[in-house]
Write an enzyme that holds these catalytic residues in place. Structure first.
Site, PDB file in Angstrom:
ATOM      1  N   VAL A   1      29.541 -19.337 -39.599  1.00 36.81           N
ATOM      2  CA  VAL A   1      28.543 -18.981 -38.598  1.00 36.81           C
ATOM      3  C   VAL A   1      27.988 -20.235 -37.917  1.00 36.81           C
ATOM      4  CG1 VAL A   1      27.969 -16.800 -39.732  1.00 36.81           C
ATOM      5  CG2 VAL A   1      26.677 -18.862 -40.333  1.00 36.81           C
TER       6      VAL A   1
ATOM      7  N   HIS B   1      32.089 -13.608 -38.423  1.00 38.82           N
ATOM      8  CA  HIS B   1      30.877 -13.238 -39.170  1.00 38.82           C
ATOM      9  C   HIS B   1      29.589 -13.565 -38.427  1.00 38.82           C
ATOM     10  CE1 HIS B   1      33.403 -13.308 -43.118  1.00 38.82           C
ATOM     11  NE2 HIS B   1      33.595 -12.221 -42.404  1.00 38.82           N
TER      12      HIS B   1
HETATM   13  P1  OAD Z   1      34.109 -19.652 -50.064  1.00 43.99           P
HETATM   14  O1  OAD Z   1      32.910 -20.406 -50.535  1.00 43.99           O
HETATM   15  O2  OAD Z   1      34.444 -18.361 -50.718  1.00 43.99           O
HETATM   16  O3  OAD Z   1      35.398 -20.580 -50.166  1.00 43.99           O
HETATM   17  C1  OAD Z   1      35.366 -21.913 -49.742  1.00 43.99           C
HETATM   18  C2  OAD Z   1      36.738 -22.523 -49.894  1.00 43.99           C
HETATM   19  O4  OAD Z   1      36.656 -23.852 -49.367  1.00 43.99           O
HETATM   20  C3  OAD Z   1      37.255 -22.623 -51.331  1.00 43.99           C
HETATM   21  O5  OAD Z   1      38.602 -22.208 -51.408  1.00 43.99           O
HETATM   22  C4  OAD Z   1      37.118 -24.137 -51.630  1.00 43.99           C
HETATM   23  O6  OAD Z   1      38.113 -24.615 -52.535  1.00 43.99           O
HETATM   24  C5  OAD Z   1      37.341 -24.725 -50.247  1.00 43.99           C
HETATM   25  N1  OAD Z   1      36.805 -26.086 -50.047  1.00 43.99           N
HETATM   26  C6  OAD Z   1      35.804 -26.699 -50.698  1.00 43.99           C
HETATM   27  N2  OAD Z   1      35.624 -27.947 -50.206  1.00 43.99           N
HETATM   28  C7  OAD Z   1      36.545 -28.125 -49.223  1.00 43.99           C
HETATM   29  C8  OAD Z   1      36.879 -29.197 -48.334  1.00 43.99           C
HETATM   30  N3  OAD Z   1      36.234 -30.351 -48.351  1.00 43.99           N
HETATM   31  N4  OAD Z   1      37.895 -28.986 -47.452  1.00 43.99           N
HETATM   32  C9  OAD Z   1      38.582 -27.826 -47.415  1.00 43.99           C
HETATM   33  N5  OAD Z   1      38.310 -26.789 -48.236  1.00 43.99           N
HETATM   34  C10 OAD Z   1      37.307 -26.929 -49.122  1.00 43.99           C
HETATM   35  O7  OAD Z   1      33.916 -19.474 -48.472  1.00 43.99           O
HETATM   36  P2  OAD Z   1      34.644 -18.485 -47.450  1.00 43.99           P
HETATM   37  O8  OAD Z   1      36.018 -18.141 -47.903  1.00 43.99           O
HETATM   38  O9  OAD Z   1      34.465 -19.060 -46.105  1.00 43.99           O
HETATM   39  O10 OAD Z   1      30.200 -14.458 -45.138  1.00 43.99           O
HETATM   40  O11 OAD Z   1      33.737 -17.204 -47.571  1.00 43.99           O
HETATM   41  C11 OAD Z   1      33.958 -16.108 -46.732  1.00 43.99           C
HETATM   42  C12 OAD Z   1      32.661 -15.423 -46.384  1.00 43.99           C
HETATM   43  O12 OAD Z   1      31.937 -15.139 -47.584  1.00 43.99           O
HETATM   44  C13 OAD Z   1      31.705 -16.261 -45.576  1.00 43.99           C
HETATM   45  O13 OAD Z   1      31.979 -16.217 -44.196  1.00 43.99           O
HETATM   46  C14 OAD Z   1      30.362 -15.671 -45.881  1.00 43.99           C
HETATM   47  C15 OAD Z   1      30.539 -15.413 -47.363  1.00 43.99           C
HETATM   48  O14 OAD Z   1      29.840 -14.355 -47.900  1.00 43.99           O
HETATM   49  C16 OAD Z   1      28.975 -14.136 -44.671  1.00 43.99           C
HETATM   50  O15 OAD Z   1      27.969 -14.780 -44.894  1.00 43.99           O
HETATM   51  C17 OAD Z   1      28.946 -12.913 -43.851  1.00 43.99           C
END
Ligand code: OAD
Length: 234
Positions: free
Chosen positions: A90, A106
């Site tokens: 977001v 989102h």
């Molecule tokens: P997550 O917190 O579930 O996943 C984050 C991912 O980023 C994980 O796979 C980590 O290993 C990876 N990660 C961590 N540090 C990193 C870095 N430096 N470079 C690259 N990757 C890294 O987040 P999302 O999958 O985005 O929705 O979550 C999806 C949705 O869940 C979000 O949009 C949010 C949440 O609830 C809403 O708020 C509506």
């Protein structure tokens, strides 16, 4: 010559190196703030002030953050490809890095909308950068309380169809920094043309068993994007 279509699907890990917390890593946002309280319509009706304050704080954090090298390299891909970024984030760091074609699945933190009908475009407003807060009593055009323009759990994802259309056209698909836990976003990979190569950038393992042709770049967003550029641009 027509440029190839490259679609990026990004998640919270994309912005981690800009200092913005992810959700599900240890110390992630959902560890400190229960999802049901701050990211559901029910949570908002139960305690609107708590939810408004949560997103007011997220906005303050975002204003102090800068796009990282990963965001900048994603923007640079536009020199070589016809790029669409589909982000679950977001924040506006892709746009601030220079990406011109960003679909926010989102919602957008810097915007507010009607709490009666969150999808009513006429009621969506941009919050001012010098004071990006929503307070109890702030009204949308339809007279309802303003709320964050965020797609909460249990709500429809209006931009999903647009994201599917882009995914179906992808010659190359790049997944960066998402645990692929949240649907329908995680299901986008099912719309990919079978022959299109997929690159996945994440420092941790992510389950993409159902996807063909995956090259896993097990690195953070900035280092991972550097490697991707060297693979894609000869
Ligand atoms: P997550 O917190 O579930 O996943 C984050 C991912 O980023 C994980 O796979 C980590 O290993 C990876 N990660 C961590 N540090 C990193 C870095 N430096 N470079 C690259 N990757 C890294 O987040 P999302 O999958 O985005 O929705 O979550 C999806 C949705 O869940 C979000 O949009 C949010 C949440 O609830 C809403 O708020 C509506």
């Amino acid at each position: 010559m027509k440029m190839k279509k490259l679609v990026v699907l990004s998640g919270a890990g994309m912005s981690a190196e800009s200092g913005i917390s992810t959700f599900r890593d240890s110390g992630g946002l959902w560890e400190n703030y229960p999802v049901e309280q701050v990211a559901t319509p029910e949570g908002f009706y139960r305690n609107p002030a708590l939810v408004l304050n949560f997103y007011n704080a997220r906005r303050k954090e975002l204003i102090g953050a800068k796009p990282n090298e990963g965001h900048k390299l994603v923007a640079e891909l536009e020199k070589h490809f016809d790029v669409t970024v589909i982000t679950q984030n977001v924040d506006n760091l892709h746009e601030r890095a220079g990406s011109t074609n960003v679909i926010h699945l989102h919602g957008e933190l810097m915007k507010a909308c009607s709490s009666r009908n969150p999808d009513d475009r006429k009621c969506i407003v941009e919050l001012p950068e010098h004071n990006p807060v929503i307070k109890i009593g702030d009204k949308a055009k339809d007279g309802s309380q303003l709320r964050p323009f965020i797609v909460w759990f249990g709500e429809a994802v209006p931009m999903f169809d647009a994201a599917v259309k882009e995914t179906e056209k992808a010659d190359i698909f790049v997944i960066i920094g998402t645990s692929l836990n949240v649907y329908p976003a995680a299901g986008l990979v099912n719309y990919l043309p079978q022959e299109s190569p997929v690159y996945l950038i994440d420092p941790k393992d992510v389950d993409v068993k159902s996807v063909h042709n995956v090259t896993f770049i097990k690195k953070g967003a900035s280092e991972g994007m550097k490697e991707l550029m060297s693979l894609l641009i000869k």
